[in-house]
Design a protein around this motif. Structure first.
Motif, short mmCIF file in Angstrom:
data_model
loop_
_atom_site.label_atom_id
_atom_site.label_comp_id
_atom_site.label_asym_id
_atom_site.label_seq_id
_atom_site.Cartn_x
_atom_site.Cartn_y
_atom_site.Cartn_z
N PHE A 91 0.89 -1.08 -0.07
CA PHE A 91 0.02 0.00 0.11
C PHE A 91 0.63 1.28 0.05
N PRO A 92 0.54 2.27 -0.81
CA PRO A 92 1.39 3.40 -1.07
C PRO A 92 1.75 4.10 0.59
N PRO A 93 3.07 4.20 0.79
CA PRO A 93 3.46 4.48 2.13
C PRO A 93 2.79 5.91 2.67
N ASP A 94 2.67 6.82 1.65
CA ASP A 94 2.08 8.10 2.14
C ASP A 94 0.33 7.99 2.37
N ALA A 95 -0.19 6.74 2.11
CA ALA A 95 -1.55 6.49 2.24
C ALA A 95 -1.68 5.49 3.10
N ARG A 203 -7.25 13.68 7.50
CA ARG A 203 -6.53 14.50 6.47
C ARG A 203 -6.67 13.81 4.91
N PRO A 204 -7.37 14.30 4.22
CA PRO A 204 -7.68 13.69 2.73
C PRO A 204 -6.16 13.06 2.03
N VAL A 205 -6.36 12.16 1.55
CA VAL A 205 -5.24 11.32 0.68
C VAL A 205 -5.39 11.67 -0.60
N GLN A 206 -4.20 12.09 -1.32
CA GLN A 206 -4.22 12.25 -2.74
C GLN A 206 -2.99 11.87 -3.38
N THR A 207 -2.87 10.40 -3.32
CA THR A 207 -1.54 9.76 -3.94
C THR A 207 -1.70 9.51 -5.38
N ASP A 208 -0.50 9.80 -6.03
CA ASP A 208 -0.46 9.50 -7.54
C ASP A 208 -0.41 8.09 -7.58
N ASN A 210 -0.62 5.94 -10.15
CA ASN A 210 -0.03 5.43 -11.40
C ASN A 210 1.53 5.84 -11.24
N GLN A 211 1.94 6.89 -10.86
CA GLN A 211 3.57 7.23 -10.63
C GLN A 211 4.09 6.43 -9.75
N TYR A 212 3.29 5.89 -8.41
CA TYR A 212 3.86 5.03 -7.49
C TYR A 212 3.97 3.79 -7.93
N ALA A 213 2.93 3.23 -8.61
CA ALA A 213 2.95 1.83 -9.19
C ALA A 213 4.03 1.65 -10.40
N THR A 214 4.39 2.78 -11.20
CA THR A 214 5.34 2.68 -12.16
C THR A 214 6.61 2.51 -11.46
N ASP A 215 6.90 3.50 -10.47
CA ASP A 215 8.39 3.40 -9.71
C ASP A 215 8.75 2.10 -9.18
N LYS A 216 7.68 1.93 -8.48
CA LYS A 216 7.87 0.22 -7.88
C LYS A 216 7.98 -0.72 -8.71
N ALA A 217 7.08 -0.86 -9.75
CA ALA A 217 7.39 -1.85 -10.81
C ALA A 217 8.74 -1.97 -11.38
N ILE A 218 9.24 -0.91 -11.57
CA ILE A 218 10.56 -0.77 -12.30
C ILE A 218 11.69 -0.85 -11.23
N ASP A 219 11.60 -0.60 -10.09
CA ASP A 219 12.56 -1.02 -8.88
C ASP A 219 12.54 -2.63 -8.98
N GLY A 220 11.38 -3.03 -8.90
CA GLY A 220 11.47 -4.58 -9.01
C GLY A 220 11.82 -5.29 -10.09
N LEU A 221 11.90 -4.74 -11.21
CA LEU A 221 12.75 -5.30 -12.31
C LEU A 221 14.14 -5.28 -11.96
N PHE A 222 14.46 -4.01 -11.68
CA PHE A 222 15.85 -3.87 -11.52
C PHE A 222 16.33 -4.99 -10.30
N THR A 223 15.68 -5.18 -9.32
CA THR A 223 16.06 -5.96 -8.24
C THR A 223 16.28 -7.40 -8.90
N LEU A 224 15.34 -7.82 -9.56
CA LEU A 224 15.54 -9.25 -10.09
C LEU A 224 16.64 -9.20 -11.09
N ILE A 225 16.92 -8.05 -12.06
CA ILE A 225 18.01 -8.25 -12.90
C ILE A 225 19.33 -8.41 -11.93
N ALA A 226 19.41 -7.54 -10.88
CA ALA A 226 20.72 -7.60 -10.18
C ALA A 226 20.96 -8.80 -9.76
#
Length: 253
Positions: A91-95, A203-208, A210-226
Motif C-alpha cells: 500500500f502506498p506509504p504516504d497513504a 486528512r484527505p489522501v491524494q496519492t498519484d 500511477n506514478q507510485y506503481a510505475t516507480d515500484k514496478a521498475i525498481d522490482g525489475l532492477f532488483t530481479l536483474i541484479a
C-alpha cells in the motif's frame, strides 16, 4: 612480468595500439574476475588463453540478455510481484494511514484486494520491459563493456538503470495505468480513499497511484536483474554457454 605502461594498456583495450599488435597483453584479475584479454591480430581465433574485444562484448551482452529475460519473465508471471517479498508492492506509504484506518473499521479484505490488484498491474506491465532493456544492450560500447566487467557485481544493473530508467518510466506509465484499470486497482483505490476521506477529521489522501506503481514496478525489475547478474558472475552453473564460461569463468585463485 614486465610492467606495461598504463597508456599502452588503455590503447590496447580501445583497439588503438597498432604498433603493439604482435604483443600478448596480460590483463590482471580484478574483483575476483580474470578479465578478458584483447586478442592481437597474431593470436589464433581458437585460443583458450585470450578473448577478443568482440568476444568479451558478445559474452557480456549474452549474459545481460539472459539475466533480463529471466528477470522480466519472472516478474510478469502471475504472483511474480505479489508473492515475491523482495519486490511486492505494498500500500502506498504516504497513504498507509488509509490502510490502517480501514482495517480498523472492518475493511481489511478490501485493502488486501487492492494490494493484490496493484501487484497484478505491475506483473501485467512487466511484459513490456524486455524490449527496452534489449535495445539498451545493443547500444553497449566496448568502453561500457569494460566498465561493467571490471565493476562491482551489480555494474551491469547500474548501467541499465542509468540508460533505461527514463525510457522505462515514459513507456511504463500508460501501460501501468492501463493495467491498473484492467485489473481494477484504480477503482479499488478510488473507493478506499473515498471512504477514508469521508471519515470526520481525517486528512484527505491524494496519492498519484500511477506514478507510485510505475516507480515500484521498475525498481522490482532492477532488483530481479541484479540477482541474475550476481548469479551469472558468481555461480558457474548459471553460465549456460561456452562463451559465458570463458568471459565469466576465470576466477582468481
Amino acid at each position: 612480468m614486465k610492467k606495461i605502461c598504463l597508456s599502452l594498456l588503455l590503447a590496447a583495450l580501445l583497439g588503438l595500439a597498432g604498433t603493439a599488435a604482435a604483443q600478448t597483453i596480460r590483463i590482471p584479475k580484478i574483483g575476483g574476475l580474470q578479465l578478458p584479454q584483447p586478442r592481437t591480430s597474431t593470436t589464433k581465433a581458437g585460443s583458450t588463453g585470450s578473448l577478443s574485444q568482440d568476444e568479451a562484448a558478445r559474452g557480456l551482452k549474452e549474459a545481460l540478455t539472459q539475466g533480463i529475460s529471466k528477470g522480466a519473465d519472472q516478474a510478469s508471471q502471475t504472483d511474480g510481484f505479489y508473492l515475491n517479498r523482495l519486490i511486492r508492492i505494498p500500500f502506498p506509504p504516504d497513504a498507509q494511514r488509509v490502510a490502517t484506518t480501514l482495517r480498523s473499521i472492518g475493511l481489511g479484505r478490501e485493502v488486501d484486494k487492492f494490494e493484490l490488484t496493484l501487484n497484478r498491474g505491475a506483473e501485467d506491465a512487466a511484459k513490456s520491459a524486455k524490449p527496452i532493456f534489449l535495445a539498451a544492450i545493443k547500444s553497449l560500447t566496448f568502453k561500457d563493456v569494460w566498465g561493467i566487467l571490471t565493476g562491482e557485481k551489480d555494474a551491469a544493473t547500474n548501467y541499465l538503470k542509468r540508460t533505461t530508467t527514463e525510457q522505462l518510466t515514459t513507456a511504463f506509465k500508460p501501460i501501468i495505468q492501463q493495467s491498473l484499470d484492467k485489473v481494477g486497482a484504480t477503482r479499488y483505490y478510488a473507493a478506499l480513499t473515498t471512504r477514508y476521506n469521508q471519515i470526520p477529521l481525517v486528512r484527505p489522501v491524494q496519492t498519484d497511484l500511477n506514478q507510485y506503481a510505475t516507480d515500484k514496478a521498475i525498481d522490482g525489475l532492477f532488483t530481479l536483474i541484479a540477482q541474475e547478474e550476481a548469479n551469472i558472475r558468481e555461480n558457474p552453473v548459471a553460465r549456460t554457454t561456452e562463451l559465458l564460461r570463458r568471459v565469466f569463468g576465470r576466477k582468481s585463485s
